[in-house]
Motif scaffolding. Structure first.
Motif, PDB file in Angstrom:
ATOM      1  N   VAL A 241      15.710 -47.792   9.182  1.00 33.85           N
ATOM      2  CA  VAL A 241      17.428 -46.260   9.313  1.00 33.85           C
ATOM      3  C   VAL A 241      16.667 -46.281  10.229  1.00 33.85           C
ATOM      4  O   VAL A 241      15.856 -45.578  10.695  1.00 33.85           O
ATOM      5  CB  VAL A 241      17.017 -45.694   8.107  1.00 33.85           C
ATOM      6  N   PHE A 242      17.808 -45.816  11.158  1.00 37.96           N
ATOM      7  CA  PHE A 242      18.364 -45.092  12.580  1.00 37.96           C
ATOM      8  C   PHE A 242      19.581 -44.647  12.429  1.00 37.96           C
ATOM      9  O   PHE A 242      20.202 -44.117  12.360  1.00 37.96           O
ATOM     10  CB  PHE A 242      18.779 -46.500  13.806  1.00 37.96           C
ATOM     11  N   HIS A 243      18.775 -42.600  13.117  1.00 40.02           N
ATOM     12  CA  HIS A 243      20.120 -41.711  13.847  1.00 40.02           C
ATOM     13  C   HIS A 243      20.623 -42.154  15.267  1.00 40.02           C
ATOM     14  O   HIS A 243      19.748 -42.419  16.137  1.00 40.02           O
ATOM     15  CB  HIS A 243      18.932 -40.621  14.221  1.00 40.02           C
ATOM     16  N   GLU A 244      21.879 -41.394  15.637  1.00 40.01           N
ATOM     17  CA  GLU A 244      22.247 -41.444  16.591  1.00 40.01           C
ATOM     18  C   GLU A 244      21.859 -40.947  17.669  1.00 40.01           C
ATOM     19  O   GLU A 244      22.027 -41.643  18.827  1.00 40.01           O
ATOM     20  CB  GLU A 244      23.934 -41.355  16.396  1.00 40.01           C
ATOM     21  N   ASP A 246      18.408 -41.066  18.404  1.00 39.34           N
ATOM     22  CA  ASP A 246      17.730 -41.844  19.300  1.00 39.34           C
ATOM     23  C   ASP A 246      17.504 -43.525  18.867  1.00 39.34           C
ATOM     24  O   ASP A 246      17.039 -43.624  17.300  1.00 39.34           O
ATOM     25  CB  ASP A 246      16.078 -41.232  18.323  1.00 39.34           C
ATOM     26  N   ALA A 247      17.954 -44.739  19.042  1.00 39.60           N
ATOM     27  CA  ALA A 247      17.918 -45.817  18.902  1.00 39.60           C
ATOM     28  C   ALA A 247      16.409 -46.666  19.313  1.00 39.60           C
ATOM     29  O   ALA A 247      17.183 -48.230  18.050  1.00 39.60           O
ATOM     30  CB  ALA A 247      18.860 -46.494  19.821  1.00 39.60           C
ATOM     31  N   GLU A 248      15.555 -46.197  19.481  1.00 34.44           N
ATOM     32  CA  GLU A 248      15.027 -46.493  19.564  1.00 34.44           C
ATOM     33  C   GLU A 248      13.858 -46.006  18.224  1.00 34.44           C
ATOM     34  O   GLU A 248      12.804 -47.157  17.634  1.00 34.44           O
ATOM     35  CB  GLU A 248      14.081 -46.208  20.956  1.00 34.44           C
ATOM     36  N   GLN A 249      13.197 -45.415  17.716  1.00 34.70           N
ATOM     37  CA  GLN A 249      12.557 -45.146  16.858  1.00 34.70           C
ATOM     38  C   GLN A 249      13.508 -44.151  15.839  1.00 34.70           C
ATOM     39  O   GLN A 249      14.220 -43.639  15.204  1.00 34.70           O
ATOM     40  CB  GLN A 249      12.281 -43.549  17.119  1.00 34.70           C
ATOM     41  N   PRO A 250      12.764 -45.481  14.372  1.00 35.47           N
ATOM     42  CA  PRO A 250      13.417 -45.431  13.462  1.00 35.47           C
ATOM     43  C   PRO A 250      13.129 -43.546  12.645  1.00 35.47           C
ATOM     44  O   PRO A 250      12.442 -43.109  12.959  1.00 35.47           O
ATOM     45  CB  PRO A 250      13.066 -45.713  12.564  1.00 35.47           C
ATOM     46  N   CYS A 251      13.832 -43.675  11.972  1.00 29.45           N
ATOM     47  CA  CYS A 251      13.965 -41.763  10.886  1.00 29.45           C
ATOM     48  C   CYS A 251      14.132 -42.261   9.696  1.00 29.45           C
ATOM     49  O   CYS A 251      13.350 -41.093   8.495  1.00 29.45           O
ATOM     50  CB  CYS A 251      14.964 -40.678  11.427  1.00 29.45           C
ATOM     51  N   GLY A 252      14.133 -43.791   9.143  1.00 25.13           N
ATOM     52  CA  GLY A 252      13.627 -43.912   7.823  1.00 25.13           C
ATOM     53  C   GLY A 252      13.908 -45.188   7.335  1.00 25.13           C
ATOM     54  O   GLY A 252      13.613 -46.436   8.335  1.00 25.13           O
ATOM     55  N   THR A 253      13.451 -45.880   5.965  1.00 22.78           N
ATOM     56  CA  THR A 253      13.492 -47.304   5.654  1.00 22.78           C
ATOM     57  C   THR A 253      14.227 -47.581   4.705  1.00 22.78           C
ATOM     58  O   THR A 253      13.973 -45.428   3.544  1.00 22.78           O
ATOM     59  CB  THR A 253      11.979 -47.343   5.216  1.00 22.78           C
ATOM     60  N   VAL A 254      14.124 -48.396   4.927  1.00 25.84           N
ATOM     61  CA  VAL A 254      15.666 -48.522   2.965  1.00 25.84           C
ATOM     62  C   VAL A 254      14.298 -48.775   2.285  1.00 25.84           C
ATOM     63  O   VAL A 254      13.623 -49.622   2.207  1.00 25.84           O
ATOM     64  CB  VAL A 254      16.226 -50.222   2.931  1.00 25.84           C
ATOM     65  N   VAL A 273      14.369 -35.395   6.604  1.00 23.78           N
ATOM     66  CA  VAL A 273      15.162 -34.101   6.168  1.00 23.78           C
ATOM     67  C   VAL A 273      16.422 -34.318   7.287  1.00 23.78           C
ATOM     68  O   VAL A 273      17.149 -33.896   6.700  1.00 23.78           O
ATOM     69  CB  VAL A 273      14.517 -33.341   5.427  1.00 23.78           C
ATOM     70  N   SER A 274      15.268 -33.863   8.363  1.00 30.46           N
ATOM     71  CA  SER A 274      16.166 -33.178   9.704  1.00 30.46           C
ATOM     72  C   SER A 274      17.658 -34.717  10.508  1.00 30.46           C
ATOM     73  O   SER A 274      18.677 -34.270  10.677  1.00 30.46           O
ATOM     74  CB  SER A 274      15.472 -33.078  11.268  1.00 30.46           C
ATOM     75  N   ALA A 275      17.216 -35.817  10.232  1.00 26.18           N
ATOM     76  CA  ALA A 275      18.291 -37.031  10.491  1.00 26.18           C
ATOM     77  C   ALA A 275      19.623 -36.564   9.055  1.00 26.18           C
ATOM     78  O   ALA A 275      20.149 -37.342   9.685  1.00 26.18           O
ATOM     79  CB  ALA A 275      17.339 -38.334   9.935  1.00 26.18           C
ATOM     80  N   THR A 276      19.261 -36.168   8.436  1.00 26.38           N
ATOM     81  CA  THR A 276      20.283 -35.542   7.276  1.00 26.38           C
ATOM     82  C   THR A 276      21.398 -34.566   7.368  1.00 26.38           C
ATOM     83  O   THR A 276      22.047 -34.898   6.953  1.00 26.38           O
ATOM     84  CB  THR A 276      19.803 -35.581   5.935  1.00 26.38           C
ATOM     85  N   GLY A 284      20.407 -51.739  10.906  1.00 24.06           N
ATOM     86  CA  GLY A 284      21.473 -52.985  11.753  1.00 24.06           C
ATOM     87  C   GLY A 284      22.282 -52.662  12.153  1.00 24.06           C
ATOM     88  O   GLY A 284      22.548 -51.387  12.684  1.00 24.06           O
ATOM     89  N   GLU A 285      23.749 -53.541  11.686  1.00 25.19           N
ATOM     90  CA  GLU A 285      25.025 -52.639  11.918  1.00 25.19           C
ATOM     91  C   GLU A 285      25.679 -51.895  11.457  1.00 25.19           C
ATOM     92  O   GLU A 285      27.018 -51.955  11.746  1.00 25.19           O
ATOM     93  CB  GLU A 285      25.274 -54.706  11.893  1.00 25.19           C
ATOM     94  N   HIS A 286      25.442 -51.938  10.361  1.00 22.57           N
ATOM     95  CA  HIS A 286      25.807 -50.690   9.139  1.00 22.57           C
ATOM     96  C   HIS A 286      25.675 -49.590   8.638  1.00 22.57           C
ATOM     97  O   HIS A 286      24.272 -48.659   9.368  1.00 22.57           O
ATOM     98  CB  HIS A 286      25.368 -50.923   7.921  1.00 22.57           C
ATOM     99  N   GLY A 287      26.833 -48.817   9.383  1.00 19.60           N
ATOM    100  CA  GLY A 287      26.693 -47.816   9.308  1.00 19.60           C
ATOM    101  C   GLY A 287      26.683 -46.593   7.876  1.00 19.60           C
ATOM    102  O   GLY A 287      26.863 -47.314   6.895  1.00 19.60           O
TER     103      GLY A 287
END
Length: 301
Positions: A241-244, A246-254, A273-276, A284-287
């Protein structure tokens, strides 16, 4: 959150069973898992994690105590063999025998009006009728749920059939994550909210990773938690999961995902928590749209 009452029974072929037998079976598991198994009664099941020395979850179980010397650990089949092998390494002189009992036990799920009224409302309550065990699971989307365990050959509950995908969605909607192969060794228990859903006992003795788990709880604010999300398209366990910002460093995982009855997918994701706290999330392609959790997070124990 959807509150439609979905009732029925479905077999759960993706779940297997580890049997622990012997005079020391409960005390052995007590020393290996995040929950208090020594004081567990036959009227209780337990949600429990099995951690590495670094405090990361290698597996999660619903622990069912059939009697003083017989316990069943229900977990995903994709983790059963490596978990059983690892646990067995530590039995040593304990009077306990661990085995794969998946061929001997049927596992299923009951939902809605199909859950017997005699089963206590308290999550993780356990009742046994002859050889059949029922465990009250946390509700999903307001729908009552129970785990059904019975020896192979036992007649299935005489209720309506429930689609497996619907059970999987209710499981996600409960907010109680199950560790599966794609997310092994990825999270300390608090990253899945296990301290808030009855998966960790901080008053019991040592177990692998206990010091790390305790430090994560008491050294300050937890920086990563589990959240519920919805996406318009397919999500899968292990997906980043990515935050807008930072497109390179994931902020979470499904962690766990299932098709939602109204379309799209719902999922449990472990997020910083900061990403929320503002900004768009995507996998992926889904918001991703955040959904409310069905329980309160415990800040301190």
């Amino acid at each position: 959150m959807n509150t439609i009452d979905h009732s029925g029974f479905t077999p759960l072929p993706d779940l297997g069973v580890i049997r622990a037998q012997g005079a020391d079976a409960a005390s052995f598991l007590h020393g290996q898992l995040t929950q208090d198994v020594a004081l567990q009664t036959t009227a209780q099941a337990r949600l429990a994690g099995y951690c590495s020395a670094k405090g990361r979850l290698l597996a999660s179980f619903v622990v069912v105590k059939r009697d003083a010397e017989n316990l069943l650990l229900v977990c995903p089949r994709d983790l059963l063999a490596p978990t059983l092998k690892r646990l067995s390494m530590f039995v040593l002189r304990a009077k306990a025998k661990l085995s794969d009992a998946s061929a001997d036990w049927q596992v299923g799920g009951l939902a809605g009006a199909a859950v017997p009224q005699a089963l206590p409302d308290t999550p993780w309550a356990h009742t046994r009728d002859a050889d059949t065990s029922l465990v009250r699971l946390p509700a999903g989307a307001g729908v009552a749920r129970a785990l059904w365990l019975a020896p192979v050959g036992t007649a299935l509950p005489n209720v309506a059939a429930l689609p497996l995908t619907l059970w999987q969605w209710l499981d996600v909607a409960s907010g109680v994550a199950t560790v599966s192969a794609p997310v092994v060794d990825a999270f300390v228990p608090q990253m899945l909210n296990y301290e808030s859903v009855g998966g960790v006992n901080f008053k019991k003795g040592c177990y692998p990773g206990q010091e790390v788990v305790a430090r994560s709880q008491f050294r300050g604010t937890l920086k990563r938690r589990a959240f519920l999300v919805h996406a318009d398209g397919e999500l899968a366990a292990g997906q980043e999961v990515f935050h807008e910002s930072d497109a390179e460093q994931p902020c979470g995982t499904v962690v766990q995902a299932a098709p939602a009855p109204g379309g799209g997918f719902d999922a449990i994701v472990s997020l910083q928590v900061s990403a929320t706290q503002g900004g768009a999330l995507r996998a992926g392609e889904h918001g991703l749209a955040l959904l409310p959790l069905p329980y309160e997070l415990l800040d301190d124990i």
